[in-house]
Design a protein around this motif. Structure first.
Motif, PDB file in Angstrom:
ATOM      1  N   THR A   4       4.651  16.969   0.254  1.00 30.08           N
ATOM      2  CA  THR A   4       3.306  16.147  -0.315  1.00 30.08           C
ATOM      3  C   THR A   4       3.231  14.769   0.380  1.00 30.08           C
ATOM      4  O   THR A   4       4.285  14.273   0.989  1.00 30.08           O
ATOM      5  CB  THR A   4       3.772  15.680  -1.617  1.00 30.08           C
ATOM      6  N   PRO A   5       2.029  14.621   1.421  1.00 29.19           N
ATOM      7  CA  PRO A   5       1.938  13.524   2.172  1.00 29.19           C
ATOM      8  C   PRO A   5       2.119  11.924   1.298  1.00 29.19           C
ATOM      9  O   PRO A   5       1.853  11.873   0.085  1.00 29.19           O
ATOM     10  CB  PRO A   5       0.324  13.364   2.361  1.00 29.19           C
ATOM     11  N   THR A   6       2.725  11.132   2.157  1.00 23.48           N
ATOM     12  CA  THR A   6       3.111   9.845   1.747  1.00 23.48           C
ATOM     13  C   THR A   6       1.877   9.200   1.255  1.00 23.48           C
ATOM     14  O   THR A   6       0.924   9.066   2.129  1.00 23.48           O
ATOM     15  CB  THR A   6       3.727   8.961   2.739  1.00 23.48           C
ATOM     16  N   ARG A   7       1.674   8.475   0.006  1.00 23.91           N
ATOM     17  CA  ARG A   7       0.446   7.809  -0.298  1.00 23.91           C
ATOM     18  C   ARG A   7       0.604   6.507   0.484  1.00 23.91           C
ATOM     19  O   ARG A   7       1.599   5.658   0.432  1.00 23.91           O
ATOM     20  CB  ARG A   7       0.674   7.588  -1.611  1.00 23.91           C
ATOM     21  N   PRO A   8      -0.514   6.063   1.266  1.00 23.90           N
ATOM     22  CA  PRO A   8      -0.512   4.593   1.886  1.00 23.90           C
ATOM     23  C   PRO A   8      -0.112   3.576   0.828  1.00 23.90           C
ATOM     24  O   PRO A   8      -0.615   3.505  -0.418  1.00 23.90           O
ATOM     25  CB  PRO A   8      -1.776   4.630   2.295  1.00 23.90           C
ATOM     26  N   ALA A   9       0.610   2.529   1.217  1.00 22.45           N
ATOM     27  CA  ALA A   9       0.831   1.005   0.566  1.00 22.45           C
ATOM     28  C   ALA A   9      -0.512   0.749   0.498  1.00 22.45           C
ATOM     29  O   ALA A   9      -1.384   0.480   1.260  1.00 22.45           O
ATOM     30  CB  ALA A   9       1.774   0.527   1.208  1.00 22.45           C
ATOM     31  N   GLN A  10      -0.666   0.289  -0.798  1.00 21.43           N
ATOM     32  CA  GLN A  10      -1.936  -0.524  -1.246  1.00 21.43           C
ATOM     33  C   GLN A  10      -1.564  -2.102  -1.136  1.00 21.43           C
ATOM     34  O   GLN A  10      -0.723  -2.472  -1.871  1.00 21.43           O
ATOM     35  CB  GLN A  10      -2.483  -0.294  -2.713  1.00 21.43           C
ATOM     36  N   VAL A  11      -2.207  -2.747  -0.114  1.00 21.02           N
ATOM     37  CA  VAL A  11      -1.776  -4.019   0.384  1.00 21.02           C
ATOM     38  C   VAL A  11      -2.873  -5.123   0.238  1.00 21.02           C
ATOM     39  O   VAL A  11      -3.791  -4.740   0.614  1.00 21.02           O
ATOM     40  CB  VAL A  11      -1.241  -4.208   1.742  1.00 21.02           C
ATOM     41  N   ALA A  12      -2.553  -6.229  -0.650  1.00 20.42           N
ATOM     42  CA  ALA A  12      -3.340  -7.225  -0.456  1.00 20.42           C
ATOM     43  C   ALA A  12      -3.123  -8.444   0.371  1.00 20.42           C
ATOM     44  O   ALA A  12      -2.056  -8.843   0.364  1.00 20.42           O
ATOM     45  CB  ALA A  12      -3.482  -7.910  -2.093  1.00 20.42           C
ATOM     46  N   VAL A  13      -4.248  -8.748   1.252  1.00 26.95           N
ATOM     47  CA  VAL A  13      -3.915  -9.873   2.195  1.00 26.95           C
ATOM     48  C   VAL A  13      -4.508 -11.108   1.594  1.00 26.95           C
ATOM     49  O   VAL A  13      -5.972 -11.233   1.521  1.00 26.95           O
ATOM     50  CB  VAL A  13      -4.193  -9.632   3.657  1.00 26.95           C
ATOM     51  N   CYS A  14      -3.924 -12.233   1.331  1.00 28.59           N
ATOM     52  CA  CYS A  14      -4.458 -13.388   0.947  1.00 28.59           C
ATOM     53  C   CYS A  14      -4.726 -14.626   1.674  1.00 28.59           C
ATOM     54  O   CYS A  14      -3.611 -15.206   1.559  1.00 28.59           O
ATOM     55  CB  CYS A  14      -3.924 -13.649  -0.358  1.00 28.59           C
ATOM     56  N   PRO A  15      -5.534 -14.943   2.299  1.00 26.91           N
ATOM     57  CA  PRO A  15      -5.331 -16.156   3.032  1.00 26.91           C
ATOM     58  C   PRO A  15      -5.870 -17.223   2.419  1.00 26.91           C
ATOM     59  O   PRO A  15      -6.455 -17.320   1.310  1.00 26.91           O
ATOM     60  CB  PRO A  15      -6.429 -15.846   4.267  1.00 26.91           C
TER      61      PRO A  15
END
Length: 454
Positions: A4-15
């Motif tokens: 099973t392929p690794t699910r991409p990390a869901q990342v929030a970037v908050c400047p």
């Protein structure tokens, strides 16, 4: 065997607000995307400057896989900060007061983030809630490691104007290098920084836009817990990697100049010199006899910048420098200008983005720090061998620096073989930091591999 392929990390970037805070976060967002993360960029609304709006639009058009999510902050409250005139400081205050609302905003994202990279200005409102929710949150620091060490010390340190500040693990910070506002515990920005730093312990980690060679003392002291016990892991992953093309900006005039012959002059996105000081800088550039590219600002917010150059500088100046100088009023892509082979030196305020961009290219600096963290940054520039600093020029407005002084220091920067050699070494070390097994690359891979990936 599980295929099973690794699910991409869901990342929030908050400047936070301002181009000086936005730019490093855009670079970080691009770096995360390049390392198989699915990134949502939180965009502060309203923006204050054309530069911010243009930079966001350009970035999103060249990064179609990054999702944008607008976060509307609470209105500024000038009535409660009647002594504060700087619109950016008022915006920082509004960001901090709105931080608790960001937690709910992040929860509405679909899919929800598995990790967050946030500006220090959000720390008081989001660090503890995200910790309680089990979501890793990394506070990203937009200043030098040394100045960050000073900021963390505000939680237990009383600053007296003019007195040196002693921080465990570091050489003392000269009293005159500390912004005067930090000796006033009631100043809005002092309270904001102190309050934000009290919540650092709830972060998963602290990300620095710096690298081991450039700030060895400060980075080591932070990582070893000497500066402040209880800090989370510290990750120096600078210089942040530029996004997009690394070729020179589209300024045809530069293409016609000899290699390393042009002095680039810029004092950042919100620094405004007096008209008299602008004229003296012009006099210095004229006296130097050198080629120059000069970005001029006459208002804090670029939307209000309507001053005509002919009202600032004399006709004689334009006539005498027309064959070797170019003046720009609009915001420029600085990292691309510094990448141009014609650039040979940089007269700068020593904002940390500018310092790291110059380090990536080995561009010698003439430091003219004017406010904020910039005098501390200038000290790091000197120690690392990237530039020279004339301390007697003082903070902005303390005195009128004359054209002959400016010309002399510009010539020193452009002709010193020792400085050029040491700046080239900084360039080499900045490059090595991101090569395989380099210090910054390893730190970034640690975040990606151990902290963010799911």
């Amino acid at each position: 065997m599980d295929s099973t392929p690794t699910r991409p990390a869901q990342v929030a970037v908050c400047p936070s607000a301002g181009i000086g805070h936005l730019t490093p976060f855009l670079r970080l967002a691009s770096m995360l995307t390049s390392n198989s993360c699915s990134v949502t960029l939180i965009i502060i609304r309203p923006t204050l400057s054309f530069a911010e709006a243009n930079q966001i639009n350009t970035f999103l058009s060249t990064h179609p896989h990054i999702t944008a999510s607008e976060f509307h902050i609470l209105p500024c409250e000038p009535s409660s900060n009647s002594n504060i005139q700087d619109p950016f400081l008022l915006q920082y205050d509004a960001v901090s007061r709105s931080a608790h609302l960001l937690v709910h905003h992040l929860a509405t994202l679909s899919p929800p983030p598995s990790a967050v990279f946030s500006d220090l200005m959000f720390a008081s409102g989001i660090n503890k809630p995200l910790y309680d929710l089990g979501i890793p949150n990394y506070n990203v620091i937009t200043s030098s490691a040394r100045f960050f060490s000073f900021m963390t010390s505000l939680t237990h340190l009383r600053v007296t104007r003019g007195d040196d500040v002693v921080i465990p693990g570091l050489a003392p910070i000269v009293g005159d290098d500390i912004p005067p506002i930090f000796s006033n515990t009631d100043h809005m920005f002092t309270r904001l920084i102190e309050t934000s730093c009290r919540y650092l312990q709830d972060a998963k980690g602290i990300v620095l836009n710096s690298f081991d060679f450039f700030e060895p003392e400060s980075i080591s002291a932070l990582q070893n817990g000497k500066v402040l016990a209880g800090l989370p892991s510290v990750f120096p992953v600078g210089p942040f990697i530029p996004y997009g093309s690394i070729n020179g900006d589209n300024i045809p005039w530069l293409d016609n100049q000899p290699s390393k012959s042009v002095v680039y002059v810029s004092f950042g996105s919100k620094t405004v010199m007096s008209k008299d000081q602008i004229r003296e800088i012009g006099d210095g550039l004229e006296r130097s006899g050198l080629r120059f590219l000069w970005v001029i600002k006459t208002t804090v917010v670029d939307k209000e910048d309507k001053e005509e150059l002919r009202d600032l500088l004399s006709e004689a100046f334009f006539e005498n420098t027309k064959e070797r100088g170019l003046i720009l009023r609009e915001w420029v892509n600085q990292e691309k200008i510094l990448a141009h082979p014609a650039i040979g030196g940089f007269l700068t305020h020593c904002g940390w983005n500018s310092v790291m961009e110059a380090a990536q290219r080995g561009i010698p600096l003439l430091a003219w720090p004017l406010h904020g963290d910039q005098r501390v940054n200038a000290g790091e520039v000197e120690k690392a061998g990237l530039g020279i600093w004339e301390r007697s020029w003082g903070w902005i407005g303390e005195r009128l620096v004359k054209g002959d002084e400016i010309a002399m220091k510009i010539q020193e920067m452009m002709t010193s073989e020792k400085l050029r050699a040491s700046a080239t070494r900084v360039w080499d070390e900045a490059t090595k930091a991101w090569e395989k097994n380099g210090s910054s690359r390893k730190m970034f891979e640690t975040i990606i591999g151990d902290k963010v990936s799911t």
